[in-house]
Every structure is written in C-alpha cells, then in structure tokens.
Scaffold this motif. Structure first.
Motif, PDB file in Angstrom:
ATOM      1  N   GLY A 282       5.824 -17.518  36.259  1.00  0.00           N
ATOM      2  CA  GLY A 282       6.693 -18.425  36.815  1.00  0.00           C
ATOM      3  C   GLY A 282       7.966 -19.087  35.966  1.00  0.00           C
ATOM      4  N   MET A 283       7.573 -18.735  34.858  1.00  0.00           N
ATOM      5  CA  MET A 283       8.777 -18.990  33.739  1.00  0.00           C
ATOM      6  C   MET A 283       9.953 -17.956  33.960  1.00  0.00           C
ATOM      7  SD  MET A 283       7.042 -17.887  30.161  1.00  0.00           S
ATOM      8  CE  MET A 283       8.252 -18.964  28.987  1.00  0.00           C
ATOM      9  N   THR A 284      11.060 -18.468  33.535  1.00  0.00           N
ATOM     10  CA  THR A 284      12.043 -17.296  33.432  1.00  0.00           C
ATOM     11  C   THR A 284      12.063 -16.293  32.570  1.00  0.00           C
ATOM     12  OG1 THR A 284      13.680 -18.569  31.916  1.00  0.00           O
ATOM     13  CG2 THR A 284      13.809 -19.438  34.313  1.00  0.00           C
ATOM     14  N   VAL A 285      12.716 -15.018  32.798  1.00  0.00           N
ATOM     15  CA  VAL A 285      12.478 -13.974  31.860  1.00  0.00           C
ATOM     16  C   VAL A 285      13.159 -14.254  30.743  1.00  0.00           C
ATOM     17  CG1 VAL A 285      14.519 -12.538  32.617  1.00  0.00           C
ATOM     18  CG2 VAL A 285      12.341 -11.486  31.699  1.00  0.00           C
ATOM     19  N   ASP A 286      14.192 -15.004  30.557  1.00  0.00           N
ATOM     20  CA  ASP A 286      15.038 -15.264  29.452  1.00  0.00           C
ATOM     21  C   ASP A 286      14.196 -16.242  28.353  1.00  0.00           C
ATOM     22  OD1 ASP A 286      17.343 -13.876  30.326  1.00  0.00           O
ATOM     23  OD2 ASP A 286      18.141 -15.907  31.224  1.00  0.00           O
ATOM     24  N   ALA A 287      13.444 -17.212  29.191  1.00  0.00           N
ATOM     25  CA  ALA A 287      12.568 -18.135  28.035  1.00  0.00           C
ATOM     26  C   ALA A 287      11.454 -17.013  27.665  1.00  0.00           C
ATOM     27  CB  ALA A 287      11.916 -19.170  29.018  1.00  0.00           C
TER      28      ALA A 287
ATOM     29  N   LYS B  66      12.564 -15.063  24.755  1.00  0.00           N
ATOM     30  CA  LYS B  66      13.064 -15.847  23.508  1.00  0.00           C
ATOM     31  C   LYS B  66      11.628 -15.977  22.685  1.00  0.00           C
ATOM     32  CE  LYS B  66      16.768 -18.861  25.066  1.00  0.00           C
ATOM     33  NZ  LYS B  66      17.085 -20.311  25.321  1.00  0.00           N
ATOM     34  N   VAL B  67      10.560 -15.883  23.509  1.00  0.00           N
ATOM     35  CA  VAL B  67       9.317 -16.075  22.693  1.00  0.00           C
ATOM     36  C   VAL B  67       8.860 -14.534  22.222  1.00  0.00           C
ATOM     37  CG1 VAL B  67       6.810 -16.259  23.143  1.00  0.00           C
ATOM     38  CG2 VAL B  67       8.599 -17.830  24.175  1.00  0.00           C
ATOM     39  N   LEU B  68       9.128 -13.613  22.926  1.00  0.00           N
ATOM     40  CA  LEU B  68       8.619 -12.215  22.744  1.00  0.00           C
ATOM     41  C   LEU B  68       9.720 -11.148  21.861  1.00  0.00           C
ATOM     42  CD1 LEU B  68       7.296 -11.320  26.416  1.00  0.00           C
ATOM     43  CD2 LEU B  68       5.888 -11.709  24.143  1.00  0.00           C
ATOM     44  N   GLY B  69      11.035 -11.623  21.945  1.00  0.00           N
ATOM     45  CA  GLY B  69      11.916 -10.839  21.298  1.00  0.00           C
ATOM     46  C   GLY B  69      12.466  -9.867  22.269  1.00  0.00           C
ATOM     47  N   ARG B  70      12.850  -8.471  21.820  1.00  0.00           N
ATOM     48  CA  ARG B  70      13.559  -7.505  22.377  1.00  0.00           C
ATOM     49  C   ARG B  70      12.405  -6.476  22.992  1.00  0.00           C
ATOM     50  NH1 ARG B  70      17.888  -5.377  23.756  1.00  0.00           N
ATOM     51  NH2 ARG B  70      18.201  -2.953  23.640  1.00  0.00           N
TER      52      ARG B  70
ATOM     53  N   TYR C  97       9.141  -5.389  31.994  1.00  0.00           N
ATOM     54  CA  TYR C  97       9.418  -5.357  30.394  1.00  0.00           C
ATOM     55  C   TYR C  97       8.540  -4.843  29.645  1.00  0.00           C
ATOM     56  CZ  TYR C  97      13.772  -7.961  32.040  1.00  0.00           C
ATOM     57  OH  TYR C  97      15.040  -7.957  32.698  1.00  0.00           O
ATOM     58  N   LEU C  98       8.684  -3.775  28.594  1.00  0.00           N
ATOM     59  CA  LEU C  98       7.357  -3.115  27.989  1.00  0.00           C
ATOM     60  C   LEU C  98       7.531  -3.627  26.671  1.00  0.00           C
ATOM     61  CD1 LEU C  98       7.590   0.363  29.786  1.00  0.00           C
ATOM     62  CD2 LEU C  98       6.293  -1.685  30.476  1.00  0.00           C
ATOM     63  N   TYR C  99       6.498  -4.123  26.130  1.00  0.00           N
ATOM     64  CA  TYR C  99       6.117  -4.482  24.766  1.00  0.00           C
ATOM     65  C   TYR C  99       5.313  -3.654  24.233  1.00  0.00           C
ATOM     66  CZ  TYR C  99       9.378  -8.378  25.851  1.00  0.00           C
ATOM     67  OH  TYR C  99      10.738  -8.801  26.044  1.00  0.00           O
ATOM     68  N   GLU C 100       4.929  -3.786  22.873  1.00  0.00           N
ATOM     69  CA  GLU C 100       4.016  -3.118  22.047  1.00  0.00           C
ATOM     70  C   GLU C 100       2.703  -3.407  22.802  1.00  0.00           C
ATOM     71  OE1 GLU C 100       2.620  -0.033  19.828  1.00  0.00           O
ATOM     72  OE2 GLU C 100       4.821  -0.816  19.792  1.00  0.00           O
ATOM     73  N   GLU C 101       2.188  -4.672  22.712  1.00  0.00           N
ATOM     74  CA  GLU C 101       1.133  -5.391  23.065  1.00  0.00           C
ATOM     75  C   GLU C 101       0.851  -5.766  24.653  1.00  0.00           C
ATOM     76  OE1 GLU C 101       1.733  -7.828  20.249  1.00  0.00           O
ATOM     77  OE2 GLU C 101       0.901  -6.885  18.793  1.00  0.00           O
TER      78      GLU C 101
END
Length: 170
Positions: free
Chosen positions: A50-55, A58-62, A82-86
């Motif tokens: 439910g949080m914004t993707v922008d927020a 900011k936590v996860l980075g690019r 949005y795919l991250y390493e983990e």
C-alpha cells in the motif's frame, strides 16, 4: 517524631505506587505497539503493501529491471514488477499514484520479521506462524488487512518464496 515517621512512610508508599504505575504504563505501551499488519524490514526500514513505489524505491535503491505485467482483464498495463537481487515488488496504479501491491522475498539473504527465509523447512514456518492455514505447500497467515503467503513448493519440503500482500476481503 511520630508525625515525621508517618510522613516518611506515606512518601515511600507514594514512590512505590508511582513506580508501579510507571511500569504498568510502560507495559501498556508495549502492548499498544503490537503489530496490526505484516510488513517487511529492509536495512532497518519498513516496506509495506500500500505504500507508494517512490517511497519503496527510496528504501531499496535502483531496481535491476522493471517489467510491465499484463493479465487476462487487460487493464492497460497498470501493474509492474520491480526486480531486485533479493526481492520483487509488484505495483499497481491507484488513481495517479503507483502503489506496492506485493512484496516477494526470493532469496535466503532476507527474512521475515519472524525469522523465516527462503530455504527454511516448513517446521520453521509453522513455528513462526502457528495460525497459518496450510494448503498444497502454501502457508497463509493473515494479520489485519495484510497477509503473508509462504510457498514451500509442491513437495512441501522448503520455502521457495515469501509474499506480502493485501488480505483477501471476506
């Protein structure tokens, strides 16, 4: 002399009572801080459905990659991954805002607040989430308006993914 003794006793009793009230208020505060939804902590910061993707970014980075998701309802590509390493974030449009719809943990490098991670055995899931409903290797625990779905595979032998999402409406 007697009057002074009584005053000392009254003051001592007041101090003990004040300490007792303070301890009870502190324990009441701890009870009030009990979780009312599942959320994922990453580098000591909270990620929530439910949080914004922008927020969240900011936590996860690019992110490593972004994919548009399509479904049979053909909603015009409102959902993205949005795919991250983990982990992976699935987002959707809510009016003009893009919000987090799901958070999926994909590796054992990160874990839930209760300590469960990818690669753990189903016993660890049952211990951490004793009220979870189990069906076909999926363990679902609901807390408030959120749920966590832990996939232990078809063989129900180890955790392969952990997904935070909104709870299904009844």
């Amino acid at each position: 002399m007697k009057k002074q003794g009584r005053t000392g006793i009254k003051m001592a009793a007041a101090a003990v009572l004040a300490g007792f009230i303070t301890m009870n208020m502190a324990s009441g505060t701890a009870a009030a801080e009990k979780k009312n939804q599942y959320a994922f902590s990453y580098q000591e910061q909270q990620l929530e459905v439910g949080m914004t993707v922008d927020a969240a970014k900011k936590v996860l980075g690019r992110e490593k990659d972004v994919k548009a998701l399509s479904n049979c309802a053909d909603d015009g590509g409102r959902d993205k991954a949005y795919l991250y390493e983990e982990l992976e974030l699935v987002t959707t449009k809510d009016g003009k805002k893009e919000i987090v719809k799901e958070i999926t943990l994909k590796t054992g490098a990160v874990s839930t607040a209760e300590g469960v991670k990818v690669g753990d055995l189903p016993d660890a899931v049952k211990k951490a989430y004793p009220d979870a409903k189990a069906e076909a290797g999926l363990y679902t625990a609901v807390l408030g308006e959120t749920q966590i779905v832990i996939d232990c595979g078809f063989k129900d032998d180890k955790v392969v993914s952990i997904t935070y999402m909104a709870a299904e409406k009844k």
